[in-house]
Design an enzyme around this catalytic site. Structure first.
Site, PDB file in Angstrom:
ATOM      1  N   PHE A 151      -6.918   4.656   3.066  1.00 15.88           N
ATOM      2  CA  PHE A 151      -6.183   4.497   1.816  1.00 15.88           C
ATOM      3  C   PHE A 151      -6.440   3.119   1.217  1.00 15.88           C
ATOM      4  O   PHE A 151      -6.493   2.963  -0.009  1.00 15.88           O
ATOM      5  CB  PHE A 151      -4.690   4.717   2.050  1.00 15.88           C
ATOM      6  CG  PHE A 151      -3.916   4.892   0.769  1.00 15.88           C
ATOM      7  CD1 PHE A 151      -4.131   5.993  -0.037  1.00 15.88           C
ATOM      8  CD2 PHE A 151      -2.986   3.953   0.363  1.00 15.88           C
ATOM      9  CE1 PHE A 151      -3.439   6.153  -1.237  1.00 15.88           C
ATOM     10  CE2 PHE A 151      -2.286   4.098  -0.822  1.00 15.88           C
ATOM     11  CZ  PHE A 151      -2.507   5.206  -1.624  1.00 15.88           C
ATOM     12  N   TYR A 152      -6.628   2.116   2.064  1.00 12.79           N
ATOM     13  CA  TYR A 152      -7.004   0.783   1.584  1.00 12.79           C
ATOM     14  C   TYR A 152      -8.274   0.863   0.734  1.00 12.79           C
ATOM     15  O   TYR A 152      -8.323   0.368  -0.394  1.00 12.79           O
ATOM     16  CB  TYR A 152      -7.209  -0.159   2.765  1.00 12.79           C
ATOM     17  CG  TYR A 152      -7.959  -1.421   2.423  1.00 12.79           C
ATOM     18  CD1 TYR A 152      -7.405  -2.363   1.562  1.00 12.79           C
ATOM     19  CD2 TYR A 152      -9.220  -1.667   2.956  1.00 12.79           C
ATOM     20  CE1 TYR A 152      -8.100  -3.529   1.236  1.00 12.79           C
ATOM     21  CE2 TYR A 152      -9.915  -2.819   2.632  1.00 12.79           C
ATOM     22  CZ  TYR A 152      -9.353  -3.745   1.779  1.00 12.79           C
ATOM     23  OH  TYR A 152     -10.047  -4.884   1.449  1.00 12.79           O
ATOM     24  N   ALA A 153      -9.313   1.515   1.278  1.00 10.39           N
ATOM     25  CA  ALA A 153     -10.573   1.640   0.555  1.00 10.39           C
ATOM     26  C   ALA A 153     -10.382   2.431  -0.737  1.00 10.39           C
ATOM     27  O   ALA A 153     -10.986   2.110  -1.770  1.00 10.39           O
ATOM     28  CB  ALA A 153     -11.620   2.310   1.442  1.00 10.39           C
ATOM     29  N   THR A 155      -7.743   2.514  -2.646  1.00 11.66           N
ATOM     30  CA  THR A 155      -7.138   1.672  -3.687  1.00 11.66           C
ATOM     31  C   THR A 155      -8.165   0.708  -4.267  1.00 11.66           C
ATOM     32  O   THR A 155      -8.128   0.404  -5.467  1.00 11.66           O
ATOM     33  CB  THR A 155      -5.927   0.880  -3.158  1.00 11.66           C
ATOM     34  OG1 THR A 155      -6.326  -0.021  -2.113  1.00 11.66           O
ATOM     35  CG2 THR A 155      -4.843   1.809  -2.647  1.00 11.66           C
ATOM     36  N   LYS A 156      -9.083   0.246  -3.449  1.00  9.99           N
ATOM     37  CA  LYS A 156     -10.113  -0.668  -3.956  1.00  9.99           C
ATOM     38  C   LYS A 156     -11.115   0.061  -4.855  1.00  9.99           C
ATOM     39  O   LYS A 156     -11.587  -0.491  -5.856  1.00  9.99           O
ATOM     40  CB  LYS A 156     -10.827  -1.348  -2.780  1.00  9.99           C
ATOM     41  CG  LYS A 156      -9.992  -2.418  -2.094  1.00  9.99           C
ATOM     42  CD  LYS A 156      -9.691  -3.559  -3.042  1.00  9.99           C
ATOM     43  CE  LYS A 156      -9.049  -4.743  -2.368  1.00  9.99           C
ATOM     44  NZ  LYS A 156      -8.846  -5.884  -3.289  1.00  9.99           N
TER      45      LYS A 156
END
Length: 333
Positions: A151-153, A155-156
Site C-alpha cells: 500500500f505504501y508503493a 500511495t507513491k
C-alpha cells in the site's frame, strides 16, 4: 535560492537541507515530527540544521493545510522539494490510513501550495517500490509500473499520477524521483542497516527475510541528495528539454527520474559488509519473505546521468563503514 523542503527532520531531508545550506542557499523546513520512530533522533537532526542562520523550520503535519500554506507563503520559495511521507512497506499493512493521510492528502496540500506560490520547480519523492512485480531489470523510468505490491508503493504511484495531472493542468514543472534503498548516517531505525547494526553490536539475532535471497540497489545518502540537488536545476519543460531515454511527458512539464547506485547487491553480502565494519559476526535468523516486499531492485540511472552528468558511486563497504562509525559515535558503542 530559497528552497522549501518537507521532511527536514527526516533522514533524507536532513542531508539535503545540510547540503543546500552549505552551498549558501536559504532553506525553510517543514516536518510533523510524527512518532513513527524515535522523535529524539528527528529533534537532533533539526537542532543541527538550526545552527545555520539561513535555516528556519515549521513543525506541523502535512495534513494541516492552513499551517502548510502559511509556511510556504511566508517562505516565498523558488523551489519546493517534497520528501516528507509516511514511509515503510511493512507498516503500511498494519496502518494503511496513515499513508492516505500523509501521502495522499498531505501531498495534495503540497502540490496546491506549490501552485499558489508559483514556484519554478516542484520536486517530489517516489520510490523504487512502484516498480512492484516488474521483473525486467535494471528498472528504467519508461518501464510499466502498474503492479505495486504494498500500500505504501500504491500511495507513491498515486502521487506520480496526481503530480502529472497537476503539471498538465497548471503548467507547473514537476520532477518525481524514485529512490533505491537509501542508507547512511542519521538513517531511520526501521531500516535494515540500522536494525542489523544494532542487533550485531548487541549480540542479538537479526531477521533475514526470504532466507537471504534478496537483492537491493543500495544508494548512499549523500550520493542521493547530490542527485536531488542537481535535478533542481534540470527543470522539465517542452520537448526541447528532453534527453536520450527521457521519461518526459508529451503533454506536461513532468518527468520521473531514478536515483540509484546501479549496482545490485545480495542481502547476504550487505550483512557481510556490516560484519566487517563492526568486527563482529551476525546471528542470522532466516525468515520467509514478508508480505508486500519484493525480491530485488536494481536501478538504471542513465537518465539521471544524462540530465545532470552525475551518478551515485559510493561502494557498499565504504558506505556501511561510515554508517557504523556514526552509529557507534551516536549511541556510544
Amino acid at each position: 535560492m530559497r528552497i522549501f523542503i518537507t521532511g527536514t527532520a527526516g533522514f533524507i531531508g536532513f542531508h539535503l537541507a545540510e547540503l543546500l545550506l552549505q552551498e549558501g542557499h536559504e532553506v525553510h523546513g517543514y516536518d510533523g515530527m510524527s512518532d513513527y520512530y524515535d522523535v529524539t533522533l528527528k529533534e537532533r537532526r533539526h537542532a543541527l540544521l538550526r545552527q545555520h542562520p539561513a535555516f528556519a523550520a515549521t513543525e506541523a503535519l502535512l495534513e494541516d493545510d492552513a499551517r502548510l500554506q502559511a509556511a510556504v507563503q511566508a517562505c516565498a520559495p523558488d523551489v519546493i522539494v517534497h520528501l516528507a511521507a509516511q514511509a515503510g512497506v511493512r507498516y503500511s499493512i498494519d496502518n494503511p490510513r496513515a499513508y492516505v493521510d500523509a501521502n495522499i492528502i498531505g501531498t495534495f496540500n503540497v502540490m496546491e501550495a506549490a501552485r499558489q506560490a508559483g514556484v519554478r520547480h516542484l520536486l517530489m519523492a517516489s520510490t523504487s517500490s512502484v516498480y512492484g512485480a516488474n521483473t525486467e531489470m535494471p528498472y528504467a523510468e519508461t518501464h510499466k509500473a502498474d503492479t505495486q505490491m504494498s500500500f505504501y508503493a500504491a500511495t507513491k504511484k498515486a502521487n506520480e499520477a496526481m503530480a502529472h495531472a497537476w503539471a498538465h493542468i497548471h503548467g507547473l514543472p514537476v520532477t518525481m524521483f524514485r529512490f533505491f534503498t537509501v542508507y547512511g548516517p542519521w538513517g531511520r531505525p526501521d531500516m535494515a542497516l540500522f536494525k542489523f547494526t544494532k542487533g550485531i553490536l548487541e549480540g542479538r539475532p537479526i531477521d533475514v527475510y526470504n532466507h537471504g535471497d534478496m537483492w537491493r540497489d543500495f544508494t548512499y545518502v549523500t550520493d542521493l541528495v547530490r542527485g536531488i540537488r542537481l535535478l533542481i536545476d534540470a527543470v522539465p519543460g517542452g520537448p526541447e528539454t528532453a534527453v536520450a531515454g527521457d521519461s518526459l511527458s508529451p503533454v506536461a512539464p513532468f518527468r520521473v527520474v531514478n536515483i540509484g547506485n546501479s549496482t545490485k547487491v545480495r542481502l547476504e553480502d550487505f550483512i557481510d559488509a556490516i560484519e566487517a565494519a563492526t568486527g563482529r559476526k551476525a546471528q542470522r535468523n532466516y525468515m520467509p519473505m514478508q508480505p508486500g516486499d519484493v525480491p530485488a531492485t536494481w536501478a538504471d540511472a542513465g537518465l539521471l546521468r544524462a540530465l545532470t552528468g552525475y551518478a551515485p558511486e559510493t561502494g557498499i563497504a565504504d558506505g556501511v563503514a561510515r554508517f557504523v562509525e556514526w552509529y557507534r559515535d551516536y549511541y556510544g558503542q
